[in-house]
Structure formats: structure tokens, C-alpha cells
Motif scaffolding. Sequence first.
Motif, PDB file in Angstrom:
ATOM      1  N   ASN A 100       0.804  -1.220   0.000  1.00 12.55           N
ATOM      2  CA  ASN A 100       0.000   0.000   0.000  1.00 12.55           C
ATOM      3  C   ASN A 100       0.838   1.272   0.000  1.00 12.55           C
ATOM      4  O   ASN A 100       0.304   2.369  -0.154  1.00 12.55           O
ATOM      5  CB  ASN A 100      -0.942   0.013   1.205  1.00 12.55           C
ATOM      6  CG  ASN A 100      -1.934  -1.136   1.169  1.00 12.55           C
ATOM      7  OD1 ASN A 100      -2.103  -1.788   0.141  1.00 12.55           O
ATOM      8  ND2 ASN A 100      -2.582  -1.401   2.295  1.00 12.55           N
ATOM      9  N   THR A 101       2.131   1.114   0.181  1.00  8.66           N
ATOM     10  CA  THR A 101       3.006   2.287   0.147  1.00  8.66           C
ATOM     11  C   THR A 101       3.412   2.654  -1.282  1.00  8.66           C
ATOM     12  O   THR A 101       4.096   3.653  -1.491  1.00  8.66           O
ATOM     13  CB  THR A 101       4.281   2.024   0.975  1.00  8.66           C
ATOM     14  OG1 THR A 101       4.947   0.871   0.452  1.00  8.66           O
ATOM     15  CG2 THR A 101       3.932   1.791   2.438  1.00  8.66           C
ATOM     16  N   SER A 102       2.976   1.861  -2.250  1.00 11.02           N
ATOM     17  CA  SER A 102       3.329   2.142  -3.642  1.00 11.02           C
ATOM     18  C   SER A 102       2.476   3.276  -4.195  1.00 11.02           C
ATOM     19  O   SER A 102       1.406   3.599  -3.671  1.00 11.02           O
ATOM     20  CB  SER A 102       3.141   0.896  -4.508  1.00 11.02           C
ATOM     21  OG  SER A 102       1.770   0.675  -4.777  1.00 11.02           O
ATOM     22  N   VAL A 103       2.930   3.854  -5.281  1.00 17.19           N
ATOM     23  CA  VAL A 103       2.206   4.949  -5.921  1.00 17.19           C
ATOM     24  C   VAL A 103       0.872   4.466  -6.476  1.00 17.19           C
ATOM     25  O   VAL A 103      -0.079   5.257  -6.605  1.00 17.19           O
ATOM     26  CB  VAL A 103       3.073   5.579  -7.035  1.00 17.19           C
ATOM     27  CG1 VAL A 103       3.241   4.608  -8.197  1.00 17.19           C
ATOM     28  CG2 VAL A 103       2.472   6.890  -7.516  1.00 17.19           C
ATOM     29  N   PHE A 104       0.763   3.177  -6.771  1.00 19.95           N
ATOM     30  CA  PHE A 104      -0.479   2.649  -7.342  1.00 19.95           C
ATOM     31  C   PHE A 104      -1.624   2.670  -6.329  1.00 19.95           C
ATOM     32  O   PHE A 104      -2.783   2.841  -6.702  1.00 19.95           O
ATOM     33  CB  PHE A 104      -0.263   1.224  -7.855  1.00 19.95           C
ATOM     34  CG  PHE A 104       0.734   1.142  -8.967  1.00 19.95           C
ATOM     35  CD1 PHE A 104       0.485   1.755 -10.186  1.00 19.95           C
ATOM     36  CD2 PHE A 104       1.936   0.471  -8.794  1.00 19.95           C
ATOM     37  CE1 PHE A 104       1.410   1.697 -11.220  1.00 19.95           C
ATOM     38  CE2 PHE A 104       2.864   0.401  -9.812  1.00 19.95           C
ATOM     39  CZ  PHE A 104       2.603   1.018 -11.030  1.00 19.95           C
ATOM     40  N   TYR A 105      -1.300   2.500  -5.060  1.00 23.90           N
ATOM     41  CA  TYR A 105      -2.328   2.589  -4.023  1.00 23.90           C
ATOM     42  C   TYR A 105      -2.883   4.008  -3.967  1.00 23.90           C
ATOM     43  O   TYR A 105      -4.096   4.222  -3.912  1.00 23.90           O
ATOM     44  CB  TYR A 105      -1.733   2.192  -2.675  1.00 23.90           C
ATOM     45  CG  TYR A 105      -2.698   2.275  -1.512  1.00 23.90           C
ATOM     46  CD1 TYR A 105      -3.648   1.278  -1.302  1.00 23.90           C
ATOM     47  CD2 TYR A 105      -2.653   3.347  -0.615  1.00 23.90           C
ATOM     48  CE1 TYR A 105      -4.529   1.347  -0.227  1.00 23.90           C
ATOM     49  CE2 TYR A 105      -3.526   3.418   0.451  1.00 23.90           C
ATOM     50  CZ  TYR A 105      -4.462   2.419   0.644  1.00 23.90           C
ATOM     51  OH  TYR A 105      -5.339   2.498   1.704  1.00 23.90           O
ATOM     52  N   SER A 106      -1.989   4.978  -4.016  1.00 20.64           N
ATOM     53  CA  SER A 106      -2.410   6.383  -3.982  1.00 20.64           C
ATOM     54  C   SER A 106      -3.205   6.757  -5.226  1.00 20.64           C
ATOM     55  O   SER A 106      -4.235   7.437  -5.139  1.00 20.64           O
ATOM     56  CB  SER A 106      -1.190   7.300  -3.853  1.00 20.64           C
ATOM     57  OG  SER A 106      -0.517   7.087  -2.629  1.00 20.64           O
ATOM     58  N   SER A 107      -2.744   6.314  -6.397  1.00 18.64           N
ATOM     59  CA  SER A 107      -3.459   6.652  -7.635  1.00 18.64           C
ATOM     60  C   SER A 107      -4.820   5.966  -7.685  1.00 18.64           C
ATOM     61  O   SER A 107      -5.791   6.526  -8.207  1.00 18.64           O
ATOM     62  CB  SER A 107      -2.623   6.271  -8.860  1.00 18.64           C
ATOM     63  OG  SER A 107      -2.343   4.887  -8.897  1.00 18.64           O
ATOM     64  N   MET A 108      -4.912   4.766  -7.127  1.00 21.56           N
ATOM     65  CA  MET A 108      -6.190   4.064  -7.067  1.00 21.56           C
ATOM     66  C   MET A 108      -7.192   4.839  -6.211  1.00 21.56           C
ATOM     67  O   MET A 108      -8.330   5.100  -6.633  1.00 21.56           O
ATOM     68  CB  MET A 108      -5.993   2.660  -6.490  1.00 21.56           C
ATOM     69  CG  MET A 108      -7.265   1.838  -6.375  1.00 21.56           C
ATOM     70  SD  MET A 108      -6.971   0.198  -5.631  1.00 21.56           S
ATOM     71  CE  MET A 108      -6.708   0.663  -3.899  1.00 21.56           C
ATOM     72  N   LEU A 109      -6.760   5.240  -5.021  1.00 13.79           N
ATOM     73  CA  LEU A 109      -7.649   5.992  -4.135  1.00 13.79           C
ATOM     74  C   LEU A 109      -7.967   7.373  -4.694  1.00 13.79           C
ATOM     75  O   LEU A 109      -9.067   7.888  -4.503  1.00 13.79           O
ATOM     76  CB  LEU A 109      -7.024   6.122  -2.743  1.00 13.79           C
ATOM     77  CG  LEU A 109      -6.972   4.848  -1.902  1.00 13.79           C
ATOM     78  CD1 LEU A 109      -6.435   5.162  -0.510  1.00 13.79           C
ATOM     79  CD2 LEU A 109      -8.349   4.195  -1.790  1.00 13.79           C
ATOM     80  N   LEU A 110      -7.014   7.961  -5.390  1.00 11.48           N
ATOM     81  CA  LEU A 110      -7.257   9.264  -6.007  1.00 11.48           C
ATOM     82  C   LEU A 110      -8.366   9.153  -7.051  1.00 11.48           C
ATOM     83  O   LEU A 110      -9.298   9.971  -7.076  1.00 11.48           O
ATOM     84  CB  LEU A 110      -5.975   9.788  -6.657  1.00 11.48           C
ATOM     85  CG  LEU A 110      -6.082  11.150  -7.355  1.00 11.48           C
ATOM     86  CD1 LEU A 110      -6.355  12.243  -6.333  1.00 11.48           C
ATOM     87  CD2 LEU A 110      -4.805  11.454  -8.129  1.00 11.48           C
ATOM     88  N   ALA A 111      -8.275   8.141  -7.910  1.00 15.17           N
ATOM     89  CA  ALA A 111      -9.300   7.942  -8.944  1.00 15.17           C
ATOM     90  C   ALA A 111     -10.649   7.618  -8.316  1.00 15.17           C
ATOM     91  O   ALA A 111     -11.688   8.159  -8.721  1.00 15.17           O
ATOM     92  CB  ALA A 111      -8.870   6.823  -9.892  1.00 15.17           C
ATOM     93  N   TRP A 112     -10.650   6.732  -7.328  1.00 13.75           N
ATOM     94  CA  TRP A 112     -11.905   6.369  -6.662  1.00 13.75           C
ATOM     95  C   TRP A 112     -12.548   7.582  -5.994  1.00 13.75           C
ATOM     96  O   TRP A 112     -13.745   7.831  -6.158  1.00 13.75           O
ATOM     97  CB  TRP A 112     -11.644   5.306  -5.598  1.00 13.75           C
ATOM     98  CG  TRP A 112     -11.341   3.942  -6.105  1.00 13.75           C
ATOM     99  CD1 TRP A 112     -11.149   3.556  -7.405  1.00 13.75           C
ATOM    100  CD2 TRP A 112     -11.176   2.761  -5.311  1.00 13.75           C
ATOM    101  NE1 TRP A 112     -10.874   2.217  -7.466  1.00 13.75           N
ATOM    102  CE2 TRP A 112     -10.885   1.696  -6.209  1.00 13.75           C
ATOM    103  CE3 TRP A 112     -11.236   2.501  -3.946  1.00 13.75           C
ATOM    104  CZ2 TRP A 112     -10.665   0.389  -5.757  1.00 13.75           C
ATOM    105  CZ3 TRP A 112     -11.012   1.201  -3.495  1.00 13.75           C
ATOM    106  CH2 TRP A 112     -10.736   0.160  -4.395  1.00 13.75           C
TER     107      TRP A 112
END
Length: 215
Positions: A100-112
Motif C-alpha cells: 500500500n506504500t506504492s504509488v499505485f495505491y495512492s493513484s487508485m484511491l485518487l481515482a476512486w
Amino acid sequence: MAKSNGSGVKKAYLILYNAVSAIAWATILGRVVVVFWWKSPFFVPLVVDNFARITQTCAVIEILHALTGVVPAPVFTTLMQVASRLFLMWAVCWPFPQNNTSVFYSSMLLAWSLTEVIRYSYFALKQVDEVPGSLHWLRYSAFLVLYPIGISSEVAMTLQALFYGPASSLTPWYPYALVMVLLSYIPGSVILYSHMLKQRRKYLGAGKTAEKKTQ
């Protein structure tokens, strides 16, 4: 009179539900943006993980809304959307918090969160026929950018769980389950994206305006 009272209760409930949901997702959005910008993706799950999981889990009620006709939403697409996110929250992010520390976790939550702030705000204001034209446009246009970001981030998170989890550390069959879900994204993403494109043509095409009642 009873029917009128029932309609009023339903409207009040939908206003409250959508307003609270919009605020919850706006909170997630704010935390992700601020922490990502001022710190790094590494710190994002520390301030948002549990709250995001609870918020998304509460969306299960939307399946009941569709099933009971509280809202005129298609049951199948609603089920697909909610189920896929619950899978990410509980079967990918929760068992493998190190990913969850990856950028993909942040981008996923940003899009959601961007998607949901727009969607819930739209439906809350729709109950009182006060949807601004800009919000109407965003409701049926933002997905063109946000959906690909969200889907690609979800796939990346699942791949991380599969290869860097490692998923096999939970049970021997877990990697196979993740692969099956990844394969389901091929038809699933096409179905959901096509549905939204159809909605966009319906509600933004041929001079449609925000003043006209929409779904």
C-alpha cells in the motif's frame, strides 16, 4: 398522503446518504493529496487505509438500493463495481499492507475518491433539482480519465500482491484466485466502461442539459 410521505422520506434519506458519502470520499481525497504531495506515497496508507476500507465497505448498501428499487441503478453493474472494490480493499490491500506504500495505491484511491465525490454530490443535488451544469458534465465525463487510472492501479495492486506479496504465503490457492480475478477484469472493465459511455451519450448527447432530470 401516505405515498407522498414515503416519497419525502426516501428523498431525505437519499440526500443524507449521498451527502455523507460525498463528505467521506472528500476526506479520503484530501488526505491522499496532502500526504502524497507533502510527504510521499509511503505515508498515504498511514492516514487513510482504515477509513478508506470502512467507507468502501459501506457501499454494499448500494447493492440493496439497486435490488429494492430505491434508486434506478442496474443491479449487475452496481454489483460488479462494488465487488471489485471490496476485493481490492479486503483481498489485496488488507492482507498485503506493505504494497500500500506504492504509488499505485495512492493513484487508485485518487481515482476512486474523485469519482465518488462527483457522483455522490451529483445525486445529492439531483434530489433537489439543483445540479450545476459543470457537475452534470463531470458526472458523465470524468470517468473517461479516472476509470483507466483506477483500473490500471487496481491491476497493478493485484499484480504486486501476486508477485511481491507473496500471495502464496496466505494459502497455496490464493495466487490462483488473484489470477482469476485479473482475468475477470478483461470483460468486466469493458462492460463497465461501455455502460458509462452509453450513459454519457444518453445524458450529454443531443443538447442535454443539467436542468433536465437525469438518472
